[in-house]
Design a protein around this motif. Structure first.
Motif, PDB file in Angstrom:
ATOM      1  N   GLY A  15       0.831  -1.210   0.000  1.00  0.00           N
ATOM      2  CA  GLY A  15       0.000   0.000   0.000  1.00  0.00           C
ATOM      3  C   GLY A  15       0.851   1.238   0.000  1.00  0.00           C
ATOM      4  N   GLN A  16       1.933   1.225   0.798  1.00  0.00           N
ATOM      5  CA  GLN A  16       2.808   2.404   0.854  1.00  0.00           C
ATOM      6  C   GLN A  16       3.520   2.607  -0.474  1.00  0.00           C
ATOM      7  OE1 GLN A  16       5.248   1.607   4.196  1.00  0.00           O
ATOM      8  NE2 GLN A  16       3.626   1.948   5.698  1.00  0.00           N
ATOM      9  N   GLN A  17       3.938   1.481  -1.113  1.00  0.00           N
ATOM     10  CA  GLN A  17       4.593   1.607  -2.420  1.00  0.00           C
ATOM     11  C   GLN A  17       3.612   2.167  -3.441  1.00  0.00           C
ATOM     12  OE1 GLN A  17       6.147  -2.240  -3.316  1.00  0.00           O
ATOM     13  NE2 GLN A  17       7.633  -2.200  -1.639  1.00  0.00           N
ATOM     14  N   TRP A  18       2.339   1.715  -3.356  1.00  0.00           N
ATOM     15  CA  TRP A  18       1.339   2.235  -4.301  1.00  0.00           C
ATOM     16  C   TRP A  18       1.123   3.730  -4.072  1.00  0.00           C
ATOM     17  CZ3 TRP A  18      -3.294   4.714  -4.322  1.00  0.00           C
ATOM     18  CH2 TRP A  18      -4.019   4.642  -5.511  1.00  0.00           C
ATOM     19  N   LEU A  19       1.120   4.103  -2.787  1.00  0.00           N
ATOM     20  CA  LEU A  19       0.980   5.527  -2.485  1.00  0.00           C
ATOM     21  C   LEU A  19       2.108   6.332  -3.112  1.00  0.00           C
ATOM     22  CD1 LEU A  19      -0.157   5.811   1.224  1.00  0.00           C
ATOM     23  CD2 LEU A  19      -1.240   6.872  -0.755  1.00  0.00           C
ATOM     24  N   ARG A  20       3.335   5.775  -3.017  1.00  0.00           N
ATOM     25  CA  ARG A  20       4.474   6.512  -3.566  1.00  0.00           C
ATOM     26  C   ARG A  20       4.375   6.613  -5.083  1.00  0.00           C
ATOM     27  NH1 ARG A  20       7.269   3.973   0.809  1.00  0.00           N
ATOM     28  NH2 ARG A  20       7.730   2.123  -0.421  1.00  0.00           N
ATOM     29  N   ARG A  21       3.738   5.600  -5.702  1.00  0.00           N
ATOM     30  CA  ARG A  21       3.628   5.646  -7.168  1.00  0.00           C
ATOM     31  C   ARG A  21       2.482   6.531  -7.627  1.00  0.00           C
ATOM     32  NH1 ARG A  21       3.857   0.031  -6.558  1.00  0.00           N
ATOM     33  NH2 ARG A  21       1.678  -0.118  -7.182  1.00  0.00           N
ATOM     34  N   LEU A 430      -7.140   6.555   3.191  1.00  0.00           N
ATOM     35  CA  LEU A 430      -8.141   6.432   2.124  1.00  0.00           C
ATOM     36  C   LEU A 430      -7.480   6.158   0.784  1.00  0.00           C
ATOM     37  CD1 LEU A 430     -10.655   9.290   3.017  1.00  0.00           C
ATOM     38  CD2 LEU A 430     -11.101   6.839   3.064  1.00  0.00           C
ATOM     39  N   CYS A 431      -6.370   6.850   0.528  1.00  0.00           N
ATOM     40  CA  CYS A 431      -5.677   6.647  -0.745  1.00  0.00           C
ATOM     41  C   CYS A 431      -5.115   5.231  -0.859  1.00  0.00           C
ATOM     42  CB  CYS A 431      -4.550   7.671  -0.912  1.00  0.00           C
ATOM     43  SG  CYS A 431      -5.126   9.331  -1.246  1.00  0.00           S
ATOM     44  N   SER A 432      -4.825   4.611   0.271  1.00  0.00           N
ATOM     45  CA  SER A 432      -4.310   3.236   0.231  1.00  0.00           C
ATOM     46  C   SER A 432      -5.412   2.221  -0.012  1.00  0.00           C
ATOM     47  CB  SER A 432      -3.585   2.919   1.540  1.00  0.00           C
ATOM     48  OG  SER A 432      -4.507   2.875   2.619  1.00  0.00           O
ATOM     49  N   LEU A 433      -6.686   2.669   0.151  1.00  0.00           N
ATOM     50  CA  LEU A 433      -7.804   1.747   0.003  1.00  0.00           C
ATOM     51  C   LEU A 433      -8.509   1.864  -1.344  1.00  0.00           C
ATOM     52  CD1 LEU A 433      -9.397   2.114   3.577  1.00  0.00           C
ATOM     53  CD2 LEU A 433      -7.978   0.245   2.728  1.00  0.00           C
ATOM     54  N   VAL A 434      -8.520   3.053  -1.929  1.00  0.00           N
ATOM     55  CA  VAL A 434      -9.240   3.254  -3.186  1.00  0.00           C
ATOM     56  C   VAL A 434      -8.282   3.067  -4.360  1.00  0.00           C
ATOM     57  CG1 VAL A 434     -10.860   4.832  -2.100  1.00  0.00           C
ATOM     58  CG2 VAL A 434      -8.792   5.746  -3.163  1.00  0.00           C
ATOM     59  N   ARG A 436      -6.970   4.013  -8.459  1.00  0.00           N
ATOM     60  CA  ARG A 436      -6.272   5.162  -9.051  1.00  0.00           C
ATOM     61  C   ARG A 436      -7.193   6.358  -9.180  1.00  0.00           C
ATOM     62  NH1 ARG A 436      -3.354   5.102 -15.014  1.00  0.00           N
ATOM     63  NH2 ARG A 436      -2.758   7.321 -15.025  1.00  0.00           N
ATOM     64  N   TRP A 437      -8.416   6.115  -9.696  1.00  0.00           N
ATOM     65  CA  TRP A 437      -9.333   7.233  -9.894  1.00  0.00           C
ATOM     66  C   TRP A 437      -9.820   7.793  -8.549  1.00  0.00           C
ATOM     67  CZ3 TRP A 437      -9.132   9.488 -14.272  1.00  0.00           C
ATOM     68  CH2 TRP A 437      -8.803   8.745 -15.432  1.00  0.00           C
ATOM     69  N   GLY A 438      -9.987   6.917  -7.580  1.00  0.00           N
ATOM     70  CA  GLY A 438     -10.367   7.395  -6.248  1.00  0.00           C
ATOM     71  C   GLY A 438      -9.302   8.281  -5.644  1.00  0.00           C
ATOM     72  N   THR A 439      -8.042   7.892  -5.876  1.00  0.00           N
ATOM     73  CA  THR A 439      -6.935   8.719  -5.385  1.00  0.00           C
ATOM     74  C   THR A 439      -6.927  10.086  -6.063  1.00  0.00           C
ATOM     75  OG1 THR A 439      -5.620   6.746  -4.970  1.00  0.00           O
ATOM     76  CG2 THR A 439      -4.447   8.838  -5.112  1.00  0.00           C
ATOM     77  N   ALA A 440      -7.219  10.073  -7.361  1.00  0.00           N
ATOM     78  CA  ALA A 440      -7.261  11.346  -8.093  1.00  0.00           C
ATOM     79  C   ALA A 440      -8.359  12.248  -7.552  1.00  0.00           C
ATOM     80  CB  ALA A 440      -7.477  11.073  -9.578  1.00  0.00           C
ATOM     81  N   VAL A 441      -9.532  11.638  -7.264  1.00  0.00           N
ATOM     82  CA  VAL A 441     -10.641  12.427  -6.705  1.00  0.00           C
ATOM     83  C   VAL A 441     -10.269  12.990  -5.345  1.00  0.00           C
ATOM     84  CG1 VAL A 441     -12.996  12.290  -5.832  1.00  0.00           C
ATOM     85  CG2 VAL A 441     -12.413  11.201  -8.005  1.00  0.00           C
ATOM     86  N   LEU A 442      -9.656  12.155  -4.492  1.00  0.00           N
ATOM     87  CA  LEU A 442      -9.236  12.630  -3.173  1.00  0.00           C
ATOM     88  C   LEU A 442      -8.194  13.735  -3.270  1.00  0.00           C
ATOM     89  CD1 LEU A 442      -8.999   9.237  -1.241  1.00  0.00           C
ATOM     90  CD2 LEU A 442     -10.669  11.060  -0.866  1.00  0.00           C
ATOM     91  N   SER A 443      -7.278  13.572  -4.247  1.00  0.00           N
ATOM     92  CA  SER A 443      -6.242  14.593  -4.431  1.00  0.00           C
ATOM     93  C   SER A 443      -6.845  15.916  -4.844  1.00  0.00           C
ATOM     94  CB  SER A 443      -5.237  14.117  -5.485  1.00  0.00           C
ATOM     95  OG  SER A 443      -4.664  12.893  -5.120  1.00  0.00           O
ATOM     96  N   LEU A 444      -7.783  15.868  -5.783  1.00  0.00           N
ATOM     97  CA  LEU A 444      -8.445  17.095  -6.226  1.00  0.00           C
ATOM     98  C   LEU A 444      -9.269  17.706  -5.090  1.00  0.00           C
ATOM     99  CD1 LEU A 444      -9.590  16.073  -9.815  1.00  0.00           C
ATOM    100  CD2 LEU A 444      -7.802  17.714  -9.210  1.00  0.00           C
ATOM    101  N   SER A 445      -9.895  16.840  -4.288  1.00  0.00           N
ATOM    102  CA  SER A 445     -10.677  17.337  -3.157  1.00  0.00           C
ATOM    103  C   SER A 445      -9.777  18.056  -2.157  1.00  0.00           C
ATOM    104  CB  SER A 445     -11.399  16.179  -2.469  1.00  0.00           C
ATOM    105  OG  SER A 445     -12.286  15.547  -3.378  1.00  0.00           O
ATOM    106  N   MET A 446      -8.599  17.478  -1.947  1.00  0.00           N
ATOM    107  CA  MET A 446      -7.657  18.107  -1.014  1.00  0.00           C
ATOM    108  C   MET A 446      -7.177  19.450  -1.554  1.00  0.00           C
ATOM    109  SD  MET A 446      -6.464  17.590   1.936  1.00  0.00           S
ATOM    110  CE  MET A 446      -5.371  18.542   2.975  1.00  0.00           C
ATOM    111  N   LEU A 447      -6.893  19.496  -2.849  1.00  0.00           N
ATOM    112  CA  LEU A 447      -6.479  20.764  -3.456  1.00  0.00           C
ATOM    113  C   LEU A 447      -7.586  21.803  -3.351  1.00  0.00           C
ATOM    114  CD1 LEU A 447      -4.613  19.551  -6.675  1.00  0.00           C
ATOM    115  CD2 LEU A 447      -3.629  20.810  -4.753  1.00  0.00           C
ATOM    116  N   LEU A 448      -8.827  21.343  -3.573  1.00  0.00           N
ATOM    117  CA  LEU A 448      -9.959  22.268  -3.472  1.00  0.00           C
ATOM    118  C   LEU A 448     -10.112  22.777  -2.042  1.00  0.00           C
ATOM    119  CD1 LEU A 448     -12.390  23.633  -4.790  1.00  0.00           C
ATOM    120  CD2 LEU A 448     -13.740  21.571  -4.290  1.00  0.00           C
ATOM    121  N   LEU A 449      -9.950  21.883  -1.062  1.00  0.00           N
ATOM    122  CA  LEU A 449     -10.040  22.294   0.338  1.00  0.00           C
ATOM    123  C   LEU A 449      -8.962  23.321   0.673  1.00  0.00           C
ATOM    124  CD1 LEU A 449     -11.312  21.891   3.154  1.00  0.00           C
ATOM    125  CD2 LEU A 449      -9.610  20.087   3.540  1.00  0.00           C
ATOM    126  N   LEU A 450      -7.733  23.076   0.220  1.00  0.00           N
ATOM    127  CA  LEU A 450      -6.649  24.030   0.471  1.00  0.00           C
ATOM    128  C   LEU A 450      -6.949  25.376  -0.169  1.00  0.00           C
ATOM    129  CD1 LEU A 450      -3.535  21.720  -0.048  1.00  0.00           C
ATOM    130  CD2 LEU A 450      -4.387  22.616   2.125  1.00  0.00           C
TER     131      LEU A 450
END
Length: 876
Positions: A15-21, A430-434, A436-450
């Motif tokens: 999971g951590q390796q996937w996160l790094r990728r 969450l990113c370790s559980l979802v 690729r597309w889920g990670t992208a959505v979470l990333s965009l959500s985080m950017l939007l929150l910031l």
């Protein structure tokens, strides 16, 4: 290692390796540390750049402008004996907030750049940048394995809108600086512990020096703000639950409890050292408080004054969830949440209890998550997040003692570090559980929150730019809050917008009828003495110890001639507000009016002992000393007033007048000019013009009086003084025209006619001079001295015209009105002398000699009479 453990480890590793990728910003994988820190600093600067041009607002005024300990000439010792607002810690009225290092930072600001708000704001923003960068470093070292999660934590912390009060408000420096020292203490403590201990023994203290430095830094954190002391609790729990966790678990699982005390020696020593040290510094802290707790009013913290235990418990519990909501969704922010902003939770059926239960569920879930993950290496994220979130908030929770607020956004500055850690941890999980597309959505959500948080922070900074913006925002955000209406009314009152101020004071009283200060201030704005007295007495019915209401009512009764009641009220004002300098001045002036000079002097001296840094009190005492003939001592107090307040131009003018009366004209002129460097006011220009006039510097006097006339064109006295200077400067025609112009605007100007008479007399136009004096007498001046002087001047004119009998009658009228006119008696004697009535002449001369025993002219005239009488007697 069991198969299940190997599978779990493999899964986590994968999971951590996937996160790094697959992380939302892959470029950060190769970004150097310096770039990450620079990006954080830049983001902080961008978010808070628009706060740099803000004023000193709200509590900033009391902590900096009105705080004697912050001034450049103040003693460093007083900083360590007084509270945050400049009162002695042992005083019963003290706020008991002991933050000497924060006050030292304010003092350093003033020593370097004066009271310019810009540099105070620059320091606050720089400190916030430092805290943000240090938080990322702490997370990289002690919390997350993935540096990107540490960066997310710092990014969220950098832009969180709840920080605007702490960063944009100068007083919030206490929270920001305490946060910086909190993190430094935590880092030094963790670095003092060995990370290479065997699995079956607890880590030892690798660096006692770093441990001692952590103790020093933690103490500094407490001396910046009281909540800083909670870092020691965080350090000890992090030590036992993270640094000592593995050997503890090994010993517990292996049933080697007998050896636990032996192998746990290093930790026990650290824990005991921290505990003993905390007890020591807390004892010193309590000693400094003088054995008393701070006094707060019901409007500061209504729940703590509620007699019902259930209401207090439910309200305090709900306030925890309310603060948590401010961290989660900082939509509604306000500088003050007192007096009706958050109604009390008085029953179990109140729907707000659902929020309390929800928070309890979340906290329990986080605790269980940590407990169930003790065997995993990654479990420290939840623990550190919880420690950083909970411990710094404990002092503000009303759990151990009453606090002076309902909700204060600035106290969430340090707890928000824990919140940001938990959010970043949750995002990583969450990113370790979802996919690729889920990670992208979470990333965009985080950017939007910031982005949303950044925009809210920039918007909220505008609120802190000025007093009006801050107080108006409170009205717009919490219109049902009586305190924000009261604060806005105070601003309007100070700005001279009295009708608007009355409206908001009335609104505050409608929302909170027991607001004694609103009643008092409303009384100061009414034009009716009956209404004012009514408001003051209502305020005193609510709070009999309200020293300002006592002061105002005392002054009102003083103006009505009710001296005895006024004295009693002013004494009570001093008793309940021993550091209220105005009350001392008012009581002393009342005693002086009653010619009770010894009591007045005693009151002034007591006031100066209790309020040694009040410049107005020193100035007023100086005026009293001049009036009682102690000019030399008065000069020292005028100078002290200027030292305490370099812009105190009134004291400078008073000192100039005192020096002028001693004929020290050069020094007096320098003080007048120094006052003019502060402000160009008529009250300064006119005594300076008088100095120039009396010393024959007529051109300088003309320039000064012309400037005064430009500032106050409707002042008859200034134009008359200007005409007098013109007359003395050899420009009688201009003086005449100017004086006639004054008479045309104000026909009752007696001094104008006297000046015209002098101008005409100098020209030899005695008839016109006499006519001008007659017109002055026709105004029937009420002052007997003025009437006597006019008759004396008329006698002089008549004497010049050789109309001796009429001159004698004018002199006679003058001495009837003012018998102490030596010159008039002498002139009457002179007329009788000329007329040959030597007996009458002798009588008038002798009367004049009684008034002026040192007059050589009178003695010569009497000697002439003696010679005449001897000659006449010898001739006979």
């Amino acid at each position: 290692m069991t198969a299940l453990e190997r599978a779990t480890k493999k899964k986590q590793s994968g999971g951590q390796q996937w996160l790094r990728r697959r992380w939302w910003c892959p470029g950060l994988d190769v970004a150097p540390a310096a770039a990450r820190y620079a990006a954080l600093a830049a983001l902080c600067a961008l978010c808070y750049g628009n706060s740099l041009h803000g004023e000193l607002v709200h509590d900033d005024v009391w902590a900096i402008v009105n705080n004697p300990d912050v001034r450049a000439g103040s003693s460093l010792r007083s900083i360590f004996t007084n509270d945050f607002w400049g009162k002695r810690m042992a005083d019963n009225t003290s706020h008991k907030s002991y933050r000497p290092l924060c006050i030292l930072s304010f003092k350093l600001n003033i020593l370097l750049h004066g009271t310019a708000p810009l540099y105070f704001h620059v320091v606050n923003v720089c400190l916030h940048c430092a805290v943000t960068c240090l938080l990322m470093h702490t997370c990289e070292r002690c919390v997350f394995e993935d540096t990107r999660l540490a960066l997310v934590t710092a990014l969220l912390f950098a832009v969180h809108p709840v920080h605007t009060e702490a960063v944009s408000g100068i007083v919030g420096r206490a929270d920001v600086l305490a946060g910086l020292l909190f993190l430094l203490t935590f880092l030094f403590y963790t670095r003092s512990v060995s990370l290479h201990a065997p699995d079956d023994s607890l880590p030892s203290t690798a660096s006692p020096g770093r441990l001692l430095i952590s103790l020093l830094l933690g103490t500094c954190a407490m001396l910046v703000k009281e909540t800083g002391i909670t870092v020691f609790g965080v350090c000890v729990l992090y030590d036992v639950l993270v640094l000592c966790r593995k050997p503890l678990i090994n010993h517990l699982s292996a049933s080697r409890l007998r050896n636990l005390l032996y192998v746990g020696g290093p930790f026990m020593k650290r824990a005991c050292l921290i505990s003993v040290y905390v007890v020591m510094i807390m004892s010193v802290r309590l000693w400094l408080m003088g054995g008393s707790m701070p006094l707060f009013s019901e409007q500061d913290n209504p729940a703590s004054f509620c007699p019902h235990l259930l209401t207090r418990i439910l309200t305090y519990s709900y306030l925890l969830s309310f603060n948590a909501w401010l961290l989660l969704a900082p939509i509604v922010l306000c500088y003050d949440w007192q007096v009706g902003s958050i109604p009390l939770v008085e029953s179990l059926t109140d729907v707000r209890n659902v929020a309390t239960l929800l928070l309890a569920v979340v906290m329990v879930a986080l605790c269980l998550s940590y407990i169930f993950s003790l065997q995993r290496h990654e479990s420290r994220e939840v623990l550190v997040g919880m420690l950083f979130l909970v411990f710094p908030f404990i002092p503000a929770s009303n759990l151990f003692f009453r606090v002076g607020f309902v909700v204060a956004e600035r106290v969430l500055y340090m707890p928000s570090m824990g919140y940001c850690i938990l959010v970043a941890h949750g995002l990583g999980r969450l990113c370790s559980l979802v996919g690729r597309w889920g990670t992208a959505v979470l990333s965009l959500s985080m950017l939007l929150l910031l982005l949303l948080f950044s925009l809210k922070t920039v918007q909220q900074n505008h609120v802190w730019l000025s007093r009006e913006a801050l107080f108006r925002s409170g009205i717009q955000t919490l219109p049902h809050n009586a305190k924000v209406h009261y604060n806005y009314a105070n601003f309007l009152k100070d700005s001279g917008r009295h009708q608007e101020a009355i409206h908001h004071y009335s609104t505050a009283l409608r929302l909170y009828p027991r607001h004694a200060s609103a009643l008092n201030n409303l009384g100061t704005l009414t034009h009716s003495s009956e209404e004012a007295e009514h408001f003051y007495r209502r305020a005193l019915d609510i709070n009999p110890q309200h020293n300002r209401a006592l002061f105002n009512l005392g002054n009102l009764l003083k103006s009505q001639g009710k001296s005895e009641e006024a004295v009693a009220l002013l004494k009570d004002s001093i008793r309940f507000g021993p550091h209220f300098a105005d009350a001392y001045s008012s009581l002393a002036s009342l005693y002086a009016e009653q010619r009770r000079f010894a009591e007045a002097k005693e009151v002034y001296q007591k006031g100066i002992n209790n309020c040694p840094d009040n410049s107005d009190l020193h100035n007023n005492y100086g005026v009293f000393l001049v009036d009682t003939g102690e000019g030399e001592l008065a000069a020292a107090h005028y100078q002290q007033a200027v030292r305490l307040k370099p812009a105190h131009y009134v004291a400078m003018v008073n000192l100039g007048r005192l020096l002028r009366s001693s004929n020290d004209n050069q020094e007096a002129e320098s003080w007048y000019k120094r006052a003019l460097q502060v402000t160009r006011k008529v009250d300064i220009l006119t005594p300076l013009g008088a100095l120039y006039y009396n010393t024959g510097r007529y051109e300088d006097a003309l320039q000064v009086y012309k400037e005064a006339a430009a500032l106050q064109p409707d002042s008859t006295d200034i134009w008359l003084a200007l005409a007098q200077v013109l007359a003395m400067a050899g420009r009688p025609s201009e003086a005449e025209q100017m004086t006639l112009g004054i008479i045309s605007r104000e026909g009752s100007c007696i001094e104008c006619y006297r000046l015209l008479s002098a101008i005409y007399s100098k020209r030899g136009n005695y008839t016109e001079a006499l006519d001008a004096l007659d017109k002055a007498l026709q105004q029937n001046p009420s002052d007997l001295t003025v009437r006597a002087e006019l008759h004396f001047s008329k006698g002089n004119q008549l004497r010049e015209m050789n109309q001796l009998d009429q001159a004698f009658q004018s002199y006679k009228l003058a001495v009837e009105l003012k018998p102490d006119q030596s010159q008039a008696w002498m002139n009457m004697g002179g007329i009788q002398h000329i007329k040959g009535d030597y007996a009458a002449a002798r009588m008038y001369y002798e009367r004049a000699l009684l008034l002026s025993p040192g007059s050589k002219l009178l003695k010569e005239n009497l000697a002439k009479l003696d010679r005449l009488e001897r000659r006449l007697t010898g001739g006979a």
